[in-house]
Design a protein around this motif. Sequence first.
Motif, PDB file in Angstrom:
ATOM      1  N   ALA A 145       0.835  -1.207   0.000  1.00 29.47           N
ATOM      2  CA  ALA A 145       0.000   0.000   0.000  1.00 29.47           C
ATOM      3  C   ALA A 145       0.870   1.257   0.000  1.00 29.47           C
ATOM      4  CB  ALA A 145      -0.928   0.002   1.216  1.00 29.47           C
ATOM      5  N   ARG A 146       1.956   1.243   0.782  1.00 31.52           N
ATOM      6  CA  ARG A 146       2.842   2.412   0.805  1.00 31.52           C
ATOM      7  C   ARG A 146       3.539   2.586  -0.540  1.00 31.52           C
ATOM      8  NH1 ARG A 146       3.849   0.717   6.254  1.00 31.52           N
ATOM      9  NH2 ARG A 146       5.839  -0.274   5.723  1.00 31.52           N
ATOM     10  N   ALA A 147       3.883   1.477  -1.179  1.00 35.14           N
ATOM     11  CA  ALA A 147       4.504   1.560  -2.498  1.00 35.14           C
ATOM     12  C   ALA A 147       3.548   2.216  -3.498  1.00 35.14           C
ATOM     13  CB  ALA A 147       4.908   0.171  -2.980  1.00 35.14           C
ATOM     14  N   LYS A 148       2.270   1.880  -3.426  1.00 32.45           N
ATOM     15  CA  LYS A 148       1.281   2.482  -4.323  1.00 32.45           C
ATOM     16  C   LYS A 148       1.112   3.974  -4.035  1.00 32.45           C
ATOM     17  CE  LYS A 148      -1.374  -1.737  -5.190  1.00 32.45           C
ATOM     18  NZ  LYS A 148      -2.674  -2.429  -5.019  1.00 32.45           N
ATOM     19  N   VAL A 149       1.189   4.349  -2.764  1.00 32.10           N
ATOM     20  CA  VAL A 149       1.117   5.765  -2.396  1.00 32.10           C
ATOM     21  C   VAL A 149       2.285   6.525  -3.013  1.00 32.10           C
ATOM     22  CG1 VAL A 149       1.385   7.385  -0.478  1.00 32.10           C
ATOM     23  CG2 VAL A 149      -0.227   5.478  -0.286  1.00 32.10           C
ATOM     24  N   LEU A 150       3.485   5.974  -2.889  1.00 31.78           N
ATOM     25  CA  LEU A 150       4.667   6.643  -3.438  1.00 31.78           C
ATOM     26  C   LEU A 150       4.598   6.725  -4.959  1.00 31.78           C
ATOM     27  CD1 LEU A 150       7.411   5.041  -1.168  1.00 31.78           C
ATOM     28  CD2 LEU A 150       6.527   7.379  -1.042  1.00 31.78           C
ATOM     29  N   MET A 151       4.097   5.674  -5.595  1.00 29.34           N
ATOM     30  CA  MET A 151       3.950   5.703  -7.045  1.00 29.34           C
ATOM     31  C   MET A 151       2.929   6.760  -7.473  1.00 29.34           C
ATOM     32  SD  MET A 151       5.929   3.486  -8.640  1.00 29.34           S
ATOM     33  CE  MET A 151       5.128   3.041 -10.175  1.00 29.34           C
ATOM     34  N   ALA A 152       1.868   6.901  -6.692  1.00 27.14           N
ATOM     35  CA  ALA A 152       0.843   7.895  -7.014  1.00 27.14           C
ATOM     36  C   ALA A 152       1.380   9.315  -6.888  1.00 27.14           C
ATOM     37  CB  ALA A 152      -0.365   7.712  -6.104  1.00 27.14           C
ATOM     38  N   LEU A 153       2.350   9.498  -5.995  1.00 25.29           N
ATOM     39  CA  LEU A 153       2.911  10.830  -5.764  1.00 25.29           C
ATOM     40  C   LEU A 153       4.130  11.121  -6.628  1.00 25.29           C
ATOM     41  CD1 LEU A 153       2.731  10.929  -1.849  1.00 25.29           C
ATOM     42  CD2 LEU A 153       1.195  12.075  -3.465  1.00 25.29           C
ATOM     43  N   ALA A 154       4.555  10.142  -7.426  1.00 20.20           N
ATOM     44  CA  ALA A 154       5.817  10.268  -8.144  1.00 20.20           C
ATOM     45  C   ALA A 154       5.785  11.273  -9.282  1.00 20.20           C
ATOM     46  CB  ALA A 154       6.243   8.898  -8.682  1.00 20.20           C
ATOM     47  N   ASP A 155       4.613  11.840  -9.590  1.00 22.34           N
ATOM     48  CA  ASP A 155       4.565  12.878 -10.620  1.00 22.34           C
ATOM     49  C   ASP A 155       4.767  14.272 -10.045  1.00 22.34           C
ATOM     50  OD1 ASP A 155       2.192  13.318  -9.329  1.00 22.34           O
ATOM     51  OD2 ASP A 155       0.918  13.185 -11.106  1.00 22.34           O
ATOM     52  N   GLY A 156       5.045  14.352  -8.742  1.00 24.59           N
ATOM     53  CA  GLY A 156       5.370  15.639  -8.135  1.00 24.59           C
ATOM     54  C   GLY A 156       4.196  16.394  -7.565  1.00 24.59           C
ATOM     55  N   ARG A 157       2.965  15.908  -7.789  1.00 22.82           N
ATOM     56  CA  ARG A 157       1.801  16.601  -7.254  1.00 22.82           C
ATOM     57  C   ARG A 157       1.546  16.206  -5.806  1.00 22.82           C
ATOM     58  NH1 ARG A 157      -2.884  15.377 -11.445  1.00 22.82           N
ATOM     59  NH2 ARG A 157      -1.808  13.359 -11.471  1.00 22.82           N
ATOM     60  N   PRO A 179      12.826  15.228  -5.327  1.00 23.64           N
ATOM     61  CA  PRO A 179      13.047  14.439  -6.551  1.00 23.64           C
ATOM     62  C   PRO A 179      13.873  13.184  -6.315  1.00 23.64           C
ATOM     63  CG  PRO A 179      14.322  16.481  -6.587  1.00 23.64           C
ATOM     64  CD  PRO A 179      13.375  16.588  -5.439  1.00 23.64           C
ATOM     65  N   GLU A 180      14.690  13.184  -5.244  1.00 21.68           N
ATOM     66  CA  GLU A 180      15.482  11.987  -4.981  1.00 21.68           C
ATOM     67  C   GLU A 180      14.597  10.805  -4.583  1.00 21.68           C
ATOM     68  OE1 GLU A 180      15.144  14.384  -1.239  1.00 21.68           O
ATOM     69  OE2 GLU A 180      15.662  14.792  -3.338  1.00 21.68           O
ATOM     70  N   VAL A 181      13.445  11.087  -3.966  1.00 17.86           N
ATOM     71  CA  VAL A 181      12.510  10.014  -3.630  1.00 17.86           C
ATOM     72  C   VAL A 181      11.887   9.471  -4.908  1.00 17.86           C
ATOM     73  CG1 VAL A 181      10.477   9.354  -2.286  1.00 17.86           C
ATOM     74  CG2 VAL A 181      12.038  11.099  -1.409  1.00 17.86           C
ATOM     75  N   ALA A 182      11.505  10.372  -5.818  1.00 20.67           N
ATOM     76  CA  ALA A 182      10.953   9.940  -7.107  1.00 20.67           C
ATOM     77  C   ALA A 182      11.973   9.119  -7.875  1.00 20.67           C
ATOM     78  CB  ALA A 182      10.517  11.155  -7.920  1.00 20.67           C
ATOM     79  N   ALA A 183      13.246   9.519  -7.819  1.00 25.59           N
ATOM     80  CA  ALA A 183      14.294   8.768  -8.517  1.00 25.59           C
ATOM     81  C   ALA A 183      14.429   7.368  -7.943  1.00 25.59           C
ATOM     82  CB  ALA A 183      15.623   9.519  -8.414  1.00 25.59           C
ATOM     83  N   ALA A 184      14.295   7.247  -6.627  1.00 25.99           N
ATOM     84  CA  ALA A 184      14.363   5.930  -5.995  1.00 25.99           C
ATOM     85  C   ALA A 184      13.194   5.054  -6.426  1.00 25.99           C
ATOM     86  CB  ALA A 184      14.388   6.077  -4.472  1.00 25.99           C
ATOM     87  N   VAL A 185      12.005   5.646  -6.503  1.00 26.05           N
ATOM     88  CA  VAL A 185      10.827   4.900  -6.950  1.00 26.05           C
ATOM     89  C   VAL A 185      11.009   4.437  -8.394  1.00 26.05           C
ATOM     90  CG1 VAL A 185       8.358   5.067  -7.439  1.00 26.05           C
ATOM     91  CG2 VAL A 185       9.276   6.046  -5.333  1.00 26.05           C
ATOM     92  N   GLU A 186      11.529   5.323  -9.253  1.00 26.24           N
ATOM     93  CA  GLU A 186      11.770   4.962 -10.646  1.00 26.24           C
ATOM     94  C   GLU A 186      12.786   3.834 -10.748  1.00 26.24           C
ATOM     95  OE1 GLU A 186      10.955   6.673 -13.997  1.00 26.24           O
ATOM     96  OE2 GLU A 186       9.145   6.816 -12.784  1.00 26.24           O
ATOM     97  N   ALA A 187      13.839   3.890  -9.915  1.00 28.13           N
ATOM     98  CA  ALA A 187      14.861   2.845  -9.944  1.00 28.13           C
ATOM     99  C   ALA A 187      14.276   1.497  -9.548  1.00 28.13           C
ATOM    100  CB  ALA A 187      16.012   3.223  -9.011  1.00 28.13           C
ATOM    101  N   LEU A 188      13.439   1.489  -8.529  1.00 24.02           N
ATOM    102  CA  LEU A 188      12.802   0.244  -8.103  1.00 24.02           C
ATOM    103  C   LEU A 188      11.849  -0.286  -9.175  1.00 24.02           C
ATOM    104  CD1 LEU A 188      12.087   1.019  -4.342  1.00 24.02           C
ATOM    105  CD2 LEU A 188      13.761  -0.588  -5.248  1.00 24.02           C
ATOM    106  N   ALA A 189      11.176   0.629  -9.866  1.00 26.41           N
ATOM    107  CA  ALA A 189      10.277   0.219 -10.935  1.00 26.41           C
ATOM    108  C   ALA A 189      11.044  -0.497 -12.047  1.00 26.41           C
ATOM    109  CB  ALA A 189       9.535   1.427 -11.497  1.00 26.41           C
ATOM    110  N   ARG A 190      12.267  -0.069 -12.275  1.00 27.27           N
ATOM    111  CA  ARG A 190      13.088  -0.715 -13.307  1.00 27.27           C
ATOM    112  C   ARG A 190      13.538  -2.109 -12.859  1.00 27.27           C
ATOM    113  NH1 ARG A 190      14.901  -3.407 -16.319  1.00 27.27           N
ATOM    114  NH2 ARG A 190      16.535  -3.158 -17.889  1.00 27.27           N
ATOM    115  N   LEU A 191      13.849  -2.245 -11.581  1.00 28.10           N
ATOM    116  CA  LEU A 191      14.341  -3.520 -11.067  1.00 28.10           C
ATOM    117  C   LEU A 191      13.231  -4.542 -10.866  1.00 28.10           C
ATOM    118  CD1 LEU A 191      16.861  -2.177  -8.401  1.00 28.10           C
ATOM    119  CD2 LEU A 191      17.426  -3.181 -10.613  1.00 28.10           C
ATOM    120  N   ALA A 192      12.034  -4.057 -10.552  1.00 32.06           N
ATOM    121  CA  ALA A 192      10.938  -4.965 -10.208  1.00 32.06           C
ATOM    122  C   ALA A 192      10.350  -5.635 -11.447  1.00 32.06           C
ATOM    123  CB  ALA A 192       9.841  -4.198  -9.475  1.00 32.06           C
TER     124      ALA A 192
END
Length: 242
Positions: A18-30, A77-90
């Motif tokens: 659930a927390r991962a989905k929250v972070l993904m939802a926020l990854a566009d900066g809004r 933005p460093e949090v968004a970068a971490a989410v993007e990196a995990l998205a690539r690995l997953a």
Amino acid sequence: MDGDADVARVAALMAEPARAKVLMALADGRALPASLLASEAGVSPQTVSAHLHKLLDGGLVTVERSGRHRYYGLAGPEVAAAVEALARLAKPQPITSLRQSTRAAALREARTCYDHLAGRLGVALLEGLVRRGALIRTDGGQGTERRPTDPLAQQLPDGPYALGPNATEVFAELGVDVTAQPTRRPLLRFCVDWSEQRHHLAGQLGAATTQALLTRNWLHRRPNQRAVDLSDAGRRALAAVL
């Protein structure tokens, strides 16, 4: 003195679905309200409140009050970068419906990575800027190809690009005044796009360009999604400029 970075704690915060989905939802900066984040995560308002408290305590999100409502956003933005990196690995989640399929395709086509454009469209934008001489590669590489030493799916500390001879003219055609950009944030930053494995434009200039495209209605956000759509007018305009 500080010890080693507590990677395990941050990883544990991101590991809960659930927390991962929250972070993904926020990854566009809004910044989004808890009620919408609960819907995105598929949990109750009470449950998402507990998750948001943990994310706040862990420094991954911030909160801003507006009237009776609280709006949550990524801490940077460093949090968004971490989410993007995990998205690539997953590994991709199994797609069980047409809705999931079209949403996944839309994310790969065009999305926002915190506050700048990513996906095929983000890569194509950078390629066009290089082609027009608004940006130039400084390492002898071609187009937006990733260098062998570039880390996968994250912001680069030393992107191999610089402003080109046509920067002022080309960015002005996109609605961006290069000389007017604030200097507190680096003007030029670049990421390795997780879905394309090529470079896209980030930093202050990437954010300003994306905002200009949205302001001109060349680009439209999808409701409650990171995916964005290029309008017909935007398609014609970008084709003409780039």
